[in-house]
Design an enzyme around this catalytic site. Structure first.
Site: not given
Ligand code: PA5
Length: 465
Positions: A294, A323, A436
Site C-alpha cells: 500500500e 514444501h 472504498k
C-alpha cells in the site's frame, strides 16, 4: 539489536546479473540516503507530512491512558473482539500472534493468567461472523471498533451487527462493552461514540493505518491481553535512535531499503518475499505485505509522472513453505528478493527422542527441533545461492515485546526510505480510497449517487462482455 545480513545480494555471491556491487552502491547513494533520513527526521513534526508515526514510540500520554484503561477493566472480560480492516487490524494481529503463547484462545483462563482471549475480525464473511458470534458470550466481551476514517463500510457494518446484538442482550449497559479507536475530529464513528458515550481512544493526525500499530490501535489490544507495551515502545525508541544515523553503513533500514529499490530498478526483482522462520511471526509477513504494497504501489511520483512503482510482496512461512514455494523461488523466474526472519533463540526447546536406532530416521534422534529449524533455513539459503537468488536475513535475538517494537519500526522506516527513493508518496492510498468509494456508491451511501449510476453501467458492460 536486531541485525540485517545482506551478504547474499552481493554480486560476488550470486553473480553479476543478479547481484549488486554493494560497496559501490552504498557510496553512490551515501548523500541521497543522508538527505532522506535528515528530511524524515526534520519533517516529522510538520503537519501534513504524515510522519507522526515516527513519534508514536514517545507518546507517553497514550501509553498512560491505555495502561490506565487496561487496569480498570482487568478481569472483567473473557474476550476482546477487534473490529478493523487493513492497518487497523494487521499490526495488532501480528504482534499478538507473536507475543502471546501459541493457541492463546484455546488456553484456560488460569493458563492465560486471567487475561482475555483475543479475536481479530478483519473480514465480513457472514459464515465466519456467525460462527464467531455463536462462540462469544457478549456480556463478557469487550468490542474494540477501530477505524481511522470512522466510516470504512466493512468495519461499520461489523459494528452495526455487534451493537444491535449487544443492545438486545445487555440493554443500555452494552456501552461499557464498546471502545472506539478513531480520529479525534472527523468520521462517523467519532460522532457515534460521542452520542453513545463509548470510551474512545484517538489515532493522531498524520498517522496512516498501516503505520498505526504503535498508537492506541495496537497498544490498547496489547495491554488488554497483558503484553508489556512499555517494552514495545522501548524497542521502538531504541530502533528509532539507531535509524537516525544518516550513514548508510550504520543504518539497517536504509540498507534494506536501498537493496530492495536497486534490486527492483536494476535487477528486475519485482517481488519481495517475507519469510519468517517462526510460526509465531507468520502474521508479521501479512503486516509487511500491506505496508510494502500500500505504501509503495503508486501510479504517480511526486512530480506527477506516471511511474507505477512497487514490488509485489509475498508472504511465506519457514519451514512450511519450503514444501510449497521454494521450488518456484529456486527454479522459477529470478524476479524476487527474499527476506528471511531468523530467530537466535526460541522460548522453549524440544528434543527429538532417540527411539529408532537403525533406520533412515535415526539421525534425527537426540537432536532438537531448533537444530532442525536452523538446518532448514541454512539449506534453503544455500540452495537459493546455488540458483543465484538474492536474499537477506534479519536476525531477531528472541520474540519479546522489545524486539517486536524494533522489528516493526525498522520495517516502517525502511518503507518510508524506499518511498523516498522511488520519489513517491508512501503515505497515501488513492487506490484503496477508490475501491472504498465504489463500495459506498454500490451500497447506496448518500452523496455517492452519480458515482453509483456510472459504476452500475460500467459493471453491466463488463458483465455483458
Ligand atoms: O493503511 C491504511 O490506511 C488502510 O489500510 C486502512 O488502515 C484501512 O483501509 C482501514 O481504514 P480505516 O482505519 O479508516 O477504517
Amino acid at each position: 539489536m536486531i541485525e540485517l545480513n545482506y551478504r547474499n545480494v552481493k554480486k560476488d555471491i550470486i553473480g553479476e546479473e543478479n547481484g549488486l556491487n554493494i560497496d559501490k552502491e552504498f557510496d553512490n547513494y551515501r548523500e541521497t540516503i543522508h538527505r532522506i533520513i535528515c528530511e524524515l527526521n526534520s519533517n516529522k513534526d510538520k503537519p501534513g507530512q504524515k510522519l507522526q508515526w515516527m513519534n508514536l514510540g514517545y507518546n507517553e500520554e497514550t501509553i498512560w491512558y491505555v495502561k490506565e484503561y487496561a487496569a480498570l477493566v482487568e478481569g472483567r472480560f473473557d474476550n476482546i473482539l477487534i473490529l478493523g480492516m487493513g492497518g487497523s487490524a494487521l499490526g495488532g494481529k501480528a504482534v499478538c500472534e507473536a507475543l502471546l503463547p501459541p493457541y492463546w484462545n484455546y488456553l484456560t483462563k488460569e493458563q492465560r493468567n486471567n487475561y482475555p482471549r483475543i479475536f481479530f475480525l478483519d473480514n465480513i464473511d457472514p459464515d465466519q461472523m456467525n460462527s464467531l458470534l455463536n462462540i462469544l458470550d457478549l456480556k463478557k466481551t469487550l468490542v474494540n471498533v477501530i477505524t481511522k476514517s470512522g466510516s470504512t463500510a466493512e468495519v461499520m457494518a461489523q459494528y452495526m451487527v455487534l451493537k444491535d446484538l449487544m443492545e438486545k442482550q445487555l440493554g443500555d449497559d452494552y456501552r461499557k462493552n464498546v471502545i472506539a479507536t478513531t480520529d479525534k475530529n472527523i468520521g462517523i464513528l467519532k460522532q457515534l461514540s460521542d452520542q453513545e458515550g463509548y470510551k474512545t481512544f484517538y489515532i493522531p493526525d498524520d498517522v496512516e493505518g498501516r503505520f498505526s500499530v504503535f498508537s492506541a490501535v495496537g497498544l490498547l489490544p496489547f495491554a488488554l491481553v497483558g503484553i508489556d507495551i512499555e517494552e514495545i515502545t522501548q524497542g521502538v525508541k531504541d530502533m528509532d535512535l539507531s535509524l537516525k544515523n544518516t550513514d548508510i553503513h550504520n543504518n539497517i533500514a536504509a540498507q534494506n531499503a536501498l537493496i530492495h529499490y536497486l534490486m527492483n530498478m536494476k535487477r528486475g526483482k519485482n517481488i519481495s518475499v517475507m519469510m519468517p522462520y517462526s510460526n509465531r511471526l507468520r502474521y508479521i509477513a501479512d503486516w509487511y505485505c500491506q505496508l510494502w504494497a500500500e505504501s509503495l504501489g503508486k501510479e504517480r511520483d511526486r512530480d506527477n509522472n506516471i511511474v507505477n512503482t512497487g514490488q509485489t510482496p509475498v508472504k511465506a512461512l519457514g519451514v512450511t513453505d519450503q514444501h510449497s514455494q521454494i521450488q518456484l523461488y529456486n527454479e522459477g523466474p529470478n524476479d524476487k528478493i527474499i527476506n528471511f526472519l531468523r530467530l537466535k533463540n526460541f522460548d522453549s526447546g524440544l528434543e527429538i527422542p532417540n527411539i529408532f536406532e537403525y533406520t533412515g530416521i535415526s539421525y534425527l534422534g537426540g537432536k532438537t527441533m531448533e537444530q532442525l529449524y536452523n538446518a532448514e533455513i541454512d539449506s534453503t539459503i544455500a540452495s537459493l545461492i546455488d540458483y543465484k537468488r538474492p536474499n537477506v536475513t534479519i536476525t531477531i535475538p528472541q520474540i519479546t515485546p522489545y524486539y517486536m517494537g524494533q522489528l516493526l519500526y525498522m520495517f516502517e522506516v525502511q518503507t518510508a526510505i524506499t518511498g523516498a527513493l522511488y520519489n513517491i508518496d508512501a503515505f497515501n492510498q488513492p487506490g484503496v480510497e477508490q475501491s472504498k468509494n465504489y463500495t459506498y456508491a454500490l451500497m447506496g451511501r448518500t452523496g455517492y449517487e452519480d458515482s453509483a449510476n456510472e459504476l452500475k453501467a460500467k459493471l453491466m458492460n463488463t458483465i455483458a462482455k
